[in-house]
Design a protein around this motif. Structure first.
Motif, short mmCIF file in Angstrom:
data_model
loop_
_atom_site.label_atom_id
_atom_site.label_comp_id
_atom_site.label_asym_id
_atom_site.label_seq_id
_atom_site.Cartn_x
_atom_site.Cartn_y
_atom_site.Cartn_z
N CYS A 1 -10.28 36.04 52.78
CA CYS A 1 -10.71 37.14 53.68
C CYS A 1 -10.84 36.90 54.89
O CYS A 1 -10.31 37.22 56.05
CB CYS A 1 -11.60 38.25 53.19
SG CYS A 1 -11.61 38.61 51.49
N TRP B 1 -4.78 37.04 50.03
CA TRP B 1 -6.30 37.26 50.14
C TRP B 1 -6.95 36.56 49.03
O TRP B 1 -8.20 36.23 49.18
CB TRP B 1 -6.61 38.67 50.00
CG TRP B 1 -6.12 39.54 48.89
CD1 TRP B 1 -6.99 39.90 47.68
CD2 TRP B 1 -4.69 40.04 48.47
NE1 TRP B 1 -6.38 40.36 46.76
CE2 TRP B 1 -5.04 40.64 47.25
CE3 TRP B 1 -3.59 40.19 48.92
CZ2 TRP B 1 -4.10 41.30 46.62
CZ3 TRP B 1 -2.64 40.61 48.56
CH2 TRP B 1 -2.56 41.22 47.03
N GLU B 2 -6.40 36.45 47.67
CA GLU B 2 -6.99 35.74 46.59
C GLU B 2 -6.22 34.66 45.97
O GLU B 2 -5.14 35.24 45.72
CB GLU B 2 -7.56 36.95 45.81
CG GLU B 2 -8.55 36.27 44.79
CD GLU B 2 -9.08 37.33 43.59
OE1 GLU B 2 -10.38 37.72 43.68
OE2 GLU B 2 -8.40 37.61 42.91
N GLU C 1 -11.26 33.43 47.71
CA GLU C 1 -10.95 34.49 48.38
C GLU C 1 -10.67 34.01 49.89
O GLU C 1 -11.41 33.08 50.40
CB GLU C 1 -12.07 35.53 48.69
CG GLU C 1 -12.19 36.29 47.38
CD GLU C 1 -13.01 37.47 47.48
OE1 GLU C 1 -13.86 37.63 48.37
OE2 GLU C 1 -12.83 38.41 46.76
N HIS D 1 1.94 37.37 52.87
CA HIS D 1 0.80 36.80 52.39
C HIS D 1 0.62 37.41 51.07
O HIS D 1 -0.26 38.34 50.60
CB HIS D 1 -0.50 37.27 53.42
CG HIS D 1 -0.55 36.66 54.60
ND1 HIS D 1 -1.08 35.24 54.73
CD2 HIS D 1 -0.04 36.98 56.00
CE1 HIS D 1 -0.81 34.88 55.96
NE2 HIS D 1 -0.11 36.05 56.79
N GLU E 1 -5.91 47.75 53.48
CA GLU E 1 -5.84 46.71 52.47
C GLU E 1 -4.87 47.07 51.26
O GLU E 1 -4.32 46.35 50.93
CB GLU E 1 -7.27 46.48 52.11
CG GLU E 1 -7.62 45.32 51.32
CD GLU E 1 -7.13 44.05 51.97
OE1 GLU E 1 -7.49 43.75 53.17
OE2 GLU E 1 -6.78 43.21 51.33
#
Lengths: 264, 124
Positions: free
Chosen positions: A123, A110-111, A121, A102, A89
């Motif tokens: 995820c 991711w956010e 989020e 991303h 991560e």
């Protein structure tokens, strides 16, 4: 039914189950053929269990519709085997691997912050193993737009690229290097080893558009033409052509895809 | 602090510059700012010397992979030597994407070595 009959049948069933599990290791088990939208999907599960999150399901069809193989497997540095990169991560958040795109600019991060200023989020969009998630891009819609293929994703990716129905990004600012123009070696023929099987016409052009040179040479094809004889078994085992064909590129069941030299 | 101030004043006296303003305090502030700026420039230059040079080398080397087959044996040998040098430099560099650059550089090196082997084999 007599007790003895039931006993004999149960004994046979137990024996059959035991033998199946023993011989499965020797002769392999028949795998379910993946559905078109599943073909090429890769499950990445290096660190997910440790962090109590679902493994990542990477969808090749979604990414290869926009990017060349080279940009991810050379420039961004993804290994050619699932889990081979050992992505963390932290790597992603430092702009490496998935984080190269991303980042909230090129693709979702991711956010992100929604219209109301709330943090959202994402995820689950990637960490989606065995979870039904609704993707923004539909496989059905993509498949409708592109030429049909017989196997794999059911899409003829080569034709789609040739007909300019796909625009493959092969350069990303800050990641890729400005390369000199690609000089493709000529196409060549490889003789089939099985009698009656048409010879293979290998097109450098078709492959290099997607993969460049350094993706295949020398890691996958470290051999000079004709020096090493590889077999279909090697390919089925994921070596040579099997590094892509059968996993992401059209599968080996599509014999004519490669054994394409006209016989008459 | 007093020692430093005295040293600076003495230094300025030695250079023959006007140091009257320095003693007033306002000049001292200016000198401190100047020293900080000089320090930052020196740090940036040292960082660039340590980390910056290799990036252009990397681009130059890996930028020719697509035309590797058209390069001569000597050019390929030079590129392989450059790759080895750069790999050594990269191993000492402190960069968040270091492992990625090493991965890519190895790919470039391997391709050049492969093409070189092919060419040498053909010549023989």
């Amino acid at each position: 039914m007599k007790r003895i009959t039931v006993f004999i049948m149960a004994a046979f069933l137990i024996l059959f189950a035991a033998l199946s599990s023993v011989y499965a290791g020797t002769y392999g088990t028949k795998k379910r053929r993946p559905k078109p939208h599943e073909f090429g999907n890769v499950v990445i599960n290096n660190f997910s269990p440790k962090h109590r999150i679902r493994p990542v399901v990477f969808r090749h069809w979604l990414h290869r519709a926009r990017y060349s193989c080279r940009i991810c497997h050379v420039d961004i540095g993804f290994a050619m085997t699932a889990g081979g990169t050992e992505i963390t991560e932290d790597d992603n958040r430092n702009g490496m691997y998935c984080g190269a795109c991303h980042d909230g600019t090129t693709a979702f991060a991711w956010e992100e912050t929604d219209k109301d200023g709330k943090k959202v989020e994402h995820c689950d969009t990637c960490h989606s193993y065995r979870k039904n998630i609704k993707l923004k891009n539909s496989f059905k819609d993509l498949r409708k737009k592109l030429p049909k293929g017989r196997y794999g994703n059911g899409i003829d990716w080569i034709k789609a690229e040739e007909q300019k129905l796909l625009t493959l990004t092969d350069y990303m600012k800050g990641i890729s290097i400005k390369r000199q123009e690609l000089r493709q070696p000529p196409d060549f023929e490889i003789s089939a080893r099985e009698t009656g099987m048409p010879d293979i016409i290998f097109s450098h052009k078709k492959h290099a558009i997607w993969s460049g040179c350094e993706l295949c040479h020398p890691e996958i094809f470290g051999v000079n033409k004709g020096e090493t004889k590889y077999t279909m078994q090697d390919i089925f085992d994921g070596q040579y052509c099997g590094a892509c064909h059968g996993k992401v590129a059209f599968p080996n069941a599509d014999c004519q895809g490669c054994h394409s030299k006209p016989v008459f | 602090m007093r020692c430093i101030k005295t040293a600076i004043i003495q230094g300025l006296k030695w250079t023959g510059l006007n140091f009257n303003k320095v003693e007033e305090g306002r000049g001292m502030r200016k000198l401190q700012i100047l020293a900080a700026v000089l320090f930052m420039i020196a740090s940036a230059a040292s960082y660039a010397a340590e980390n910056g040079g290799w990036e252009s080398d990397f681009d130059r080397i890996c930028g020719v992979t697509d035309m590797a087959t058209t390069l001569s044996v000597n050019e390929l040998r030079d590129l392989i030597a450059d790759c080895d040098r750069l790999l050594e430099t990269l191993s000492k560099v402190n960069h968040p994407k270091k492992k990625l650059y090493i991965f890519r550089l190895k790919k470039c090196r391997n391709l050049f070595a492969f093409v070189l082997d092919t060419k040498v084999a053909k010549e023989n």
